[in-house]
Write a protein that holds these residues in place. Structure first.
Motif, PDB file in Angstrom:
ATOM      1  N   ALA A 191       0.822  -1.206   0.000  1.00  0.00           N
ATOM      2  CA  ALA A 191       0.000   0.000   0.000  1.00  0.00           C
ATOM      3  C   ALA A 191       0.860   1.262   0.000  1.00  0.00           C
ATOM      4  O   ALA A 191       0.535   2.251  -0.670  1.00  0.00           O
ATOM      5  N   ALA A 192       1.970   1.229   0.757  1.00  0.00           N
ATOM      6  CA  ALA A 192       2.756   2.450   0.972  1.00  0.00           C
ATOM      7  C   ALA A 192       3.657   2.808  -0.200  1.00  0.00           C
ATOM      8  O   ALA A 192       3.763   3.984  -0.565  1.00  0.00           O
ATOM      9  N   ILE A 193       4.319   1.814  -0.790  1.00  0.00           N
ATOM     10  CA  ILE A 193       5.316   2.121  -1.827  1.00  0.00           C
ATOM     11  C   ILE A 193       4.700   2.821  -3.043  1.00  0.00           C
ATOM     12  O   ILE A 193       5.190   3.874  -3.470  1.00  0.00           O
ATOM     13  N   PRO A 194       3.609   2.295  -3.639  1.00  0.00           N
ATOM     14  CA  PRO A 194       3.002   3.031  -4.764  1.00  0.00           C
ATOM     15  C   PRO A 194       2.479   4.399  -4.351  1.00  0.00           C
ATOM     16  O   PRO A 194       2.532   5.347  -5.135  1.00  0.00           O
ATOM     17  N   ALA A 195       1.977   4.499  -3.101  1.00  0.00           N
ATOM     18  CA  ALA A 195       1.439   5.783  -2.631  1.00  0.00           C
ATOM     19  C   ALA A 195       2.533   6.844  -2.563  1.00  0.00           C
ATOM     20  O   ALA A 195       2.327   7.994  -2.975  1.00  0.00           O
ATOM     21  N   VAL A 196       3.706   6.460  -2.067  1.00  0.00           N
ATOM     22  CA  VAL A 196       4.821   7.413  -1.968  1.00  0.00           C
ATOM     23  C   VAL A 196       5.299   7.835  -3.348  1.00  0.00           C
ATOM     24  O   VAL A 196       5.499   9.029  -3.627  1.00  0.00           O
ATOM     25  N   ILE A 197       5.494   6.853  -4.228  1.00  0.00           N
ATOM     26  CA  ILE A 197       5.972   7.166  -5.584  1.00  0.00           C
ATOM     27  C   ILE A 197       4.971   8.056  -6.312  1.00  0.00           C
ATOM     28  O   ILE A 197       5.345   9.055  -6.945  1.00  0.00           O
ATOM     29  N   ALA A 198       3.681   7.687  -6.221  1.00  0.00           N
ATOM     30  CA  ALA A 198       2.649   8.465  -6.909  1.00  0.00           C
ATOM     31  C   ALA A 198       2.527   9.859  -6.316  1.00  0.00           C
ATOM     32  O   ALA A 198       2.347  10.839  -7.051  1.00  0.00           O
ATOM     33  N   TYR A 199       2.639   9.974  -4.991  1.00  0.00           N
ATOM     34  CA  TYR A 199       2.538  11.295  -4.357  1.00  0.00           C
ATOM     35  C   TYR A 199       3.643  12.218  -4.848  1.00  0.00           C
ATOM     36  O   TYR A 199       3.394  13.383  -5.178  1.00  0.00           O
ATOM     37  N   ASN A 200       4.863  11.709  -4.906  1.00  0.00           N
ATOM     38  CA  ASN A 200       5.975  12.539  -5.378  1.00  0.00           C
ATOM     39  C   ASN A 200       5.771  12.972  -6.831  1.00  0.00           C
ATOM     40  O   ASN A 200       5.998  14.138  -7.183  1.00  0.00           O
ATOM     41  N   LYS A 201       5.335  12.025  -7.664  1.00  0.00           N
ATOM     42  CA  LYS A 201       5.118  12.341  -9.086  1.00  0.00           C
ATOM     43  C   LYS A 201       3.966  13.312  -9.268  1.00  0.00           C
ATOM     44  O   LYS A 201       4.090  14.327  -9.990  1.00  0.00           O
ATOM     45  N   LEU A 202       2.834  13.030  -8.630  1.00  0.00           N
ATOM     46  CA  LEU A 202       1.657  13.880  -8.810  1.00  0.00           C
ATOM     47  C   LEU A 202       1.858  15.255  -8.184  1.00  0.00           C
ATOM     48  O   LEU A 202       1.387  16.256  -8.727  1.00  0.00           O
ATOM     49  N   SER A 203       2.552  15.304  -7.057  1.00  0.00           N
ATOM     50  CA  SER A 203       2.841  16.609  -6.439  1.00  0.00           C
ATOM     51  C   SER A 203       3.715  17.460  -7.342  1.00  0.00           C
ATOM     52  O   SER A 203       3.517  18.675  -7.464  1.00  0.00           O
ATOM     53  N   SER A 204       4.683  16.808  -7.981  1.00  0.00           N
ATOM     54  CA  SER A 204       5.542  17.528  -8.922  1.00  0.00           C
ATOM     55  C   SER A 204       4.739  18.047 -10.104  1.00  0.00           C
ATOM     56  O   SER A 204       4.906  19.210 -10.521  1.00  0.00           O
ATOM     57  N   ASP A 205       3.853  17.211 -10.649  1.00  0.00           N
ATOM     58  CA  ASP A 205       3.015  17.636 -11.772  1.00  0.00           C
ATOM     59  C   ASP A 205       2.095  18.778 -11.370  1.00  0.00           C
ATOM     60  O   ASP A 205       1.918  19.744 -12.126  1.00  0.00           O
ATOM     61  N   ALA A 206       1.498  18.659 -10.175  1.00  0.00           N
ATOM     62  CA  ALA A 206       0.607  19.724  -9.691  1.00  0.00           C
ATOM     63  C   ALA A 206       1.385  21.019  -9.502  1.00  0.00           C
ATOM     64  O   ALA A 206       0.892  22.109  -9.842  1.00  0.00           O
ATOM     65  N   GLY A 207       2.602  20.915  -8.959  1.00  0.00           N
ATOM     66  CA  GLY A 207       3.426  22.109  -8.756  1.00  0.00           C
ATOM     67  C   GLY A 207       3.754  22.805 -10.068  1.00  0.00           C
ATOM     68  O   GLY A 207       3.753  24.046 -10.147  1.00  0.00           O
ATOM     69  N   LYS A 208       4.030  22.012 -11.115  1.00  0.00           N
ATOM     70  CA  LYS A 208       4.322  22.610 -12.419  1.00  0.00           C
ATOM     71  C   LYS A 208       3.106  23.343 -12.976  1.00  0.00           C
ATOM     72  O   LYS A 208       3.231  24.446 -13.527  1.00  0.00           O
ATOM     73  N   MET A 209       1.923  22.747 -12.833  1.00  0.00           N
ATOM     74  CA  MET A 209       0.715  23.396 -13.350  1.00  0.00           C
ATOM     75  C   MET A 209       0.358  24.639 -12.539  1.00  0.00           C
ATOM     76  O   MET A 209      -0.095  25.641 -13.094  1.00  0.00           O
ATOM     77  N   ILE A 210       0.567  24.571 -11.229  1.00  0.00           N
ATOM     78  CA  ILE A 210       0.329  25.758 -10.401  1.00  0.00           C
ATOM     79  C   ILE A 210       1.302  26.861 -10.793  1.00  0.00           C
ATOM     80  O   ILE A 210       0.945  28.046 -10.824  1.00  0.00           O
ATOM     81  N   GLY A 211       2.543  26.481 -11.106  1.00  0.00           N
ATOM     82  CA  GLY A 211       3.507  27.466 -11.588  1.00  0.00           C
ATOM     83  C   GLY A 211       3.059  28.109 -12.889  1.00  0.00           C
ATOM     84  O   GLY A 211       3.242  29.316 -13.092  1.00  0.00           O
ATOM     85  N   ARG A 212       2.457  27.325 -13.769  1.00  0.00           N
ATOM     86  CA  ARG A 212       1.925  27.875 -15.021  1.00  0.00           C
ATOM     87  C   ARG A 212       0.774  28.839 -14.741  1.00  0.00           C
ATOM     88  O   ARG A 212       0.660  29.886 -15.396  1.00  0.00           O
ATOM     89  N   LEU A 213      -0.067  28.501 -13.780  1.00  0.00           N
ATOM     90  CA  LEU A 213      -1.176  29.393 -13.404  1.00  0.00           C
ATOM     91  C   LEU A 213      -0.638  30.720 -12.880  1.00  0.00           C
ATOM     92  O   LEU A 213      -1.128  31.794 -13.260  1.00  0.00           O
ATOM     93  N   GLU A 214       0.360  30.645 -12.019  1.00  0.00           N
ATOM     94  CA  GLU A 214       0.927  31.870 -11.441  1.00  0.00           C
ATOM     95  C   GLU A 214       1.633  32.700 -12.504  1.00  0.00           C
ATOM     96  O   GLU A 214       1.550  33.937 -12.507  1.00  0.00           O
ATOM     97  N   GLY A 215       2.351  32.024 -13.413  1.00  0.00           N
ATOM     98  CA  GLY A 215       3.031  32.752 -14.482  1.00  0.00           C
ATOM     99  C   GLY A 215       2.046  33.447 -15.399  1.00  0.00           C
ATOM    100  O   GLY A 215       2.251  34.613 -15.787  1.00  0.00           O
ATOM    101  N   PHE A 216       0.967  32.758 -15.757  1.00  0.00           N
ATOM    102  CA  PHE A 216      -0.045  33.376 -16.610  1.00  0.00           C
ATOM    103  C   PHE A 216      -0.711  34.548 -15.892  1.00  0.00           C
ATOM    104  O   PHE A 216      -0.972  35.601 -16.510  1.00  0.00           O
TER     105      PHE A 216
END
Length: 232
Positions: A191-216
């Motif tokens: 349960a934990a290993i996929p959750a950690v990997i996915a959290y890091n990946k999805l958080s990074s993706d969300a951060g990039k999109m939030i950065g695009r929102l702020e830049g726009f």
């Protein structure tokens, strides 16, 4: 020794056998971790699809925004459909822009401040939508192994209890409880290993999109600021 040998072959060490023979506490731990794992995968799949759609919408909106189309035409087009991401930020700012002009706002400084505030609120709303349910992945990723470890400790306690009750140190007496205990830890890691990997990946993706929102938002605020100065 013969009694132990007669009982030992009947122990089922399959996954289902270990689950059904486990203590109710260990069973509860296993079921909880299994449910958490299923929910994590549902979040991972949902968020992956959501982020893919959001990135596609952002790319499409940016092409329209920088294509030379008038802000009014783009605003009408975005207002007629449910917009998200950059479109939602754009619509929120344009609504405040049009409302201020309709009310003949006299203070351009106050108007700029209201626009910036509206942009910040719109970004915060979109950011919350992007990051929603990611904390569950982080929680499972950090707590899952410890919850599984609790099941393991409880199972080992049962193993020692079985040793004391049988007055025997034969491995056949404690093999099943120990296997059940280790199985709980395994489920916790599953349960934990996929959750950690996915959290890091999805958080990074969300951060990039939030950065695009702020830049726009910064670019659009600059465009509106120039128009305010020109009209002033």
């Amino acid at each position: 020794m013969d009694a132990v040998g007669a009982v030992a072959p009947h122990v089922d060490f399959s996954i289902w056998g270990l689950f059904w023979s486990a203590d109710w506490v260990v069973k509860s731990v296993m079921l909880g971790l299994l449910g958490a794992s299923i929910w994590c995968w549902a979040i991972i799949i949902d968020k992956s699809l959501h982020y893919r759609r959001a990135a596609s919408e952002m790319n499409r909106f940016e092409r329209q925004f920088w294509s030379g189309q008038s802000l009014e035409e783009l605003y009408q087009a975005q207002s007629e459909r449910t917009s998200g991401g950059l479109g939602a930020v754009f619509v929120a700012a344009m609504k405040e822009w049009k409302r201020s002009h309709e009310q003949n706002a006299s203070s351009y400084v106050g108007m700029q401040q209201r626009l910036d505030k509206v942009l910040d609120v719109a970004i915060a709303r979109e950011s919350e939508n992007l990051e929603k349910r990611l904390t569950f992945l982080a929680t499972v990723g950090s707590a899952g192994p410890f919850i599984g470890l609790f099941g393991t400790v409880w199972g080992i306690m049962n193993a020692f209890t079985a040793i004391a009750a049988s007055s025997s140190t034969n491995l056949a007496v404690v093999a099943a409880p120990i296997a059940e205990a280790l199985f709980a830890t395994a489920i916790g890691l599953v349960a934990a290993i996929p959750a950690v990997i996915a959290y890091n990946k999805l958080s990074s993706d969300a951060g990039k999109m939030i950065g695009r929102l702020e830049g726009f938002a910064d670019e659009f605020s600059t465009i509106l600021s120039r128009q305010l100065e020109g009209s002033g």
